[in-house]
Design a protein around this motif. Sequence first.
Motif, mmCIF file in Angstrom:
data_model
loop_
_atom_site.group_PDB
_atom_site.id
_atom_site.type_symbol
_atom_site.label_atom_id
_atom_site.label_comp_id
_atom_site.label_asym_id
_atom_site.label_seq_id
_atom_site.Cartn_x
_atom_site.Cartn_y
_atom_site.Cartn_z
ATOM 1 N N TRP A 56 0.838 -1.210 0.000
ATOM 2 C CA TRP A 56 0.000 0.000 0.000
ATOM 3 C C TRP A 56 0.867 1.251 0.000
ATOM 4 O O TRP A 56 0.468 2.293 -0.538
ATOM 5 C CB TRP A 56 -0.952 0.010 1.200
ATOM 6 C CG TRP A 56 -0.288 0.102 2.546
ATOM 7 C CD1 TRP A 56 -0.015 -0.930 3.404
ATOM 8 C CD2 TRP A 56 0.208 1.277 3.182
ATOM 9 N NE1 TRP A 56 0.611 -0.469 4.530
ATOM 10 C CE2 TRP A 56 0.774 0.893 4.427
ATOM 11 C CE3 TRP A 56 0.241 2.635 2.832
ATOM 12 C CZ2 TRP A 56 1.351 1.789 5.315
ATOM 13 C CZ3 TRP A 56 0.822 3.550 3.715
ATOM 14 C CH2 TRP A 56 1.368 3.122 4.938
ATOM 15 N N SER A 57 2.070 1.153 0.582
ATOM 16 C CA SER A 57 2.942 2.327 0.667
ATOM 17 C C SER A 57 3.506 2.744 -0.686
ATOM 18 O O SER A 57 4.081 3.822 -0.809
ATOM 19 C CB SER A 57 4.097 2.059 1.639
ATOM 20 O OG SER A 57 4.855 0.940 1.210
ATOM 21 N N ASP A 58 3.328 1.904 -1.693
ATOM 22 C CA ASP A 58 3.717 2.311 -3.049
ATOM 23 C C ASP A 58 2.721 3.305 -3.635
ATOM 24 O O ASP A 58 3.004 3.948 -4.653
ATOM 25 C CB ASP A 58 3.798 1.099 -3.981
ATOM 26 C CG ASP A 58 5.023 0.231 -3.702
ATOM 27 O OD1 ASP A 58 5.934 0.720 -3.008
ATOM 28 O OD2 ASP A 58 5.053 -0.920 -4.164
ATOM 29 N N TYR A 59 1.559 3.410 -2.999
ATOM 30 C CA TYR A 59 0.491 4.237 -3.551
ATOM 31 C C TYR A 59 0.089 5.387 -2.631
ATOM 32 O O TYR A 59 -0.313 6.453 -3.113
ATOM 33 C CB TYR A 59 -0.722 3.362 -3.854
ATOM 34 C CG TYR A 59 -0.360 2.152 -4.682
ATOM 35 C CD1 TYR A 59 -0.088 2.278 -6.038
ATOM 36 C CD2 TYR A 59 -0.243 0.890 -4.101
ATOM 37 C CE1 TYR A 59 0.268 1.173 -6.809
ATOM 38 C CE2 TYR A 59 0.118 -0.216 -4.858
ATOM 39 C CZ TYR A 59 0.366 -0.065 -6.206
ATOM 40 O OH TYR A 59 0.733 -1.150 -6.961
ATOM 41 N N THR A 83 -2.328 10.761 1.437
ATOM 42 C CA THR A 83 -1.164 11.473 0.918
ATOM 43 C C THR A 83 -1.506 12.951 1.023
ATOM 44 O O THR A 83 -2.352 13.437 0.275
ATOM 45 C CB THR A 83 -0.857 11.102 -0.539
ATOM 46 O OG1 THR A 83 -0.576 9.700 -0.625
ATOM 47 C CG2 THR A 83 0.342 11.885 -1.064
ATOM 48 N N PRO A 84 -0.908 13.685 1.971
ATOM 49 C CA PRO A 84 -1.309 15.078 2.195
ATOM 50 C C PRO A 84 -0.982 15.968 0.999
ATOM 51 O O PRO A 84 -0.036 15.697 0.255
ATOM 52 C CB PRO A 84 -0.470 15.490 3.416
ATOM 53 C CG PRO A 84 -0.044 14.208 4.047
ATOM 54 C CD PRO A 84 0.106 13.236 2.923
ATOM 55 N N PRO A 85 -1.737 17.055 0.797
ATOM 56 C CA PRO A 85 -1.397 18.028 -0.246
ATOM 57 C C PRO A 85 -0.017 18.614 0.044
ATOM 58 O O PRO A 85 0.355 18.807 1.202
ATOM 59 C CB PRO A 85 -2.496 19.098 -0.105
ATOM 60 C CG PRO A 85 -3.606 18.433 0.641
ATOM 61 C CD PRO A 85 -2.966 17.435 1.536
ATOM 62 N N SER A 86 0.732 18.896 -1.005
ATOM 63 C CA SER A 86 2.091 19.396 -0.819
ATOM 64 C C SER A 86 2.130 20.903 -0.577
ATOM 65 O O SER A 86 3.140 21.436 -0.116
ATOM 66 C CB SER A 86 2.958 19.047 -2.029
ATOM 67 O OG SER A 86 2.439 19.656 -3.201
ATOM 68 N N THR A 87 1.026 21.598 -0.901
ATOM 69 C CA THR A 87 0.949 23.039 -0.666
ATOM 70 C C THR A 87 -0.408 23.383 -0.080
ATOM 71 O O THR A 87 -1.365 22.600 -0.173
ATOM 72 C CB THR A 87 1.143 23.841 -1.971
ATOM 73 O OG1 THR A 87 0.001 23.650 -2.819
ATOM 74 C CG2 THR A 87 2.402 23.410 -2.698
#
Length: 373
Positions: A56-59, A83-87
């Motif tokens: 799952w950590s690949d995604y 996966t949090p937003p980067s901005t």
Amino acid sequence: MSDLAKTFAKTKLSALPPEPALPEEPEDDSSSASSMSSTGTVIPTSSQRPAPAIHWSDYYAQEFYLEQRRPDGSHAKFHIYLTPPSTAKAPLLVLHHGAGSSAMSFALFVKELGKLMPEAGILAVEARDHGSVVWDAAGTVGNDLSIDVLSQDLVDMLRLTQEKMGWSELPRTVLIGHSLGGAVVTNVANKGLLGSTLLGYAVLDVVEGSAMDALKHMQAYLASRPKTFATLEAAIEWHIRSRTLRNPQSARASVPSLLLQTPEGRWAWRTELSTTESYWENWFSGMSSKFLGGKGAKLLLLAGTDRLDKELMIGQMQGKFQLQVFPSAGHFLQEDQPDKTAEVVVEFVKRNDRSALVLPPKVSDLLAQGKKV
């Protein structure tokens, strides 16, 4: 098949011809399970254990079990991938799977999204009885899967994620739901449960008309599919041979999350769909009007135009939503064609994200600055 709406592939409404039920796989000691195991997975009984999650950590960047204690004494444990937003300005795409499915059904789709829109956040949730659990005040596992309850669960998971991550406010949100998940995100949007935070919503391969028609075939279908598999490899192979999934890579990522190992060592379905029959009509009844009436941009992705009912056909001709058809895909669009699905979703998000637009200055502002116009 693990999703209620997969019965579309068994009815006259599907572009695919009916296929005979496949027999159970012979006993076999081999397994394609990954050595990476899922932590904290909710276990329905003491005699069953969940299949290991395959990479799952690949995604997704993170996996959480979010606890919620409610004023009425009930208690929830929600399973999500994030996966949090980067901005701060990047949108958050919230993914809801179909009946009998899991967040891992979006795995390859999420990977393609990351290539096309790396700044976007991804929140993939799992519904109660599909990886999340809710107990009542007496400690009994709740089995209410009605559309309003599932909708509130989705909003609760989003708010709990906000609290977990310490976000002062929710990012601009795009809801994406496959099959039953499409009904859930449509209901959330129609009721305005996210307010102005909602940018838009996308529904993957489900419409009210064909869904309601398919319900009468559901129990017969569930009785015909294998009850157990000797190994995870056998389960993956069945999904491919039956053309439930047409992408072997996606099958290897998603199928193990649909199963639990029995005391005898075989693999059985995590969610017993036959016990959810009392909710089937509730899930899809009125969905077309809800979809057209909700606020926000709307996207409908289908595997065939034969799935459009009259209300949606009229709405589509009136330009009320964006329609995209993938005729070579099966019911699981995001698994069969993750790259094309991601391309359409990314284009939809960018076209409707007004915060990303650079607007020309107002004439009044230019005049105030002493500039000629």
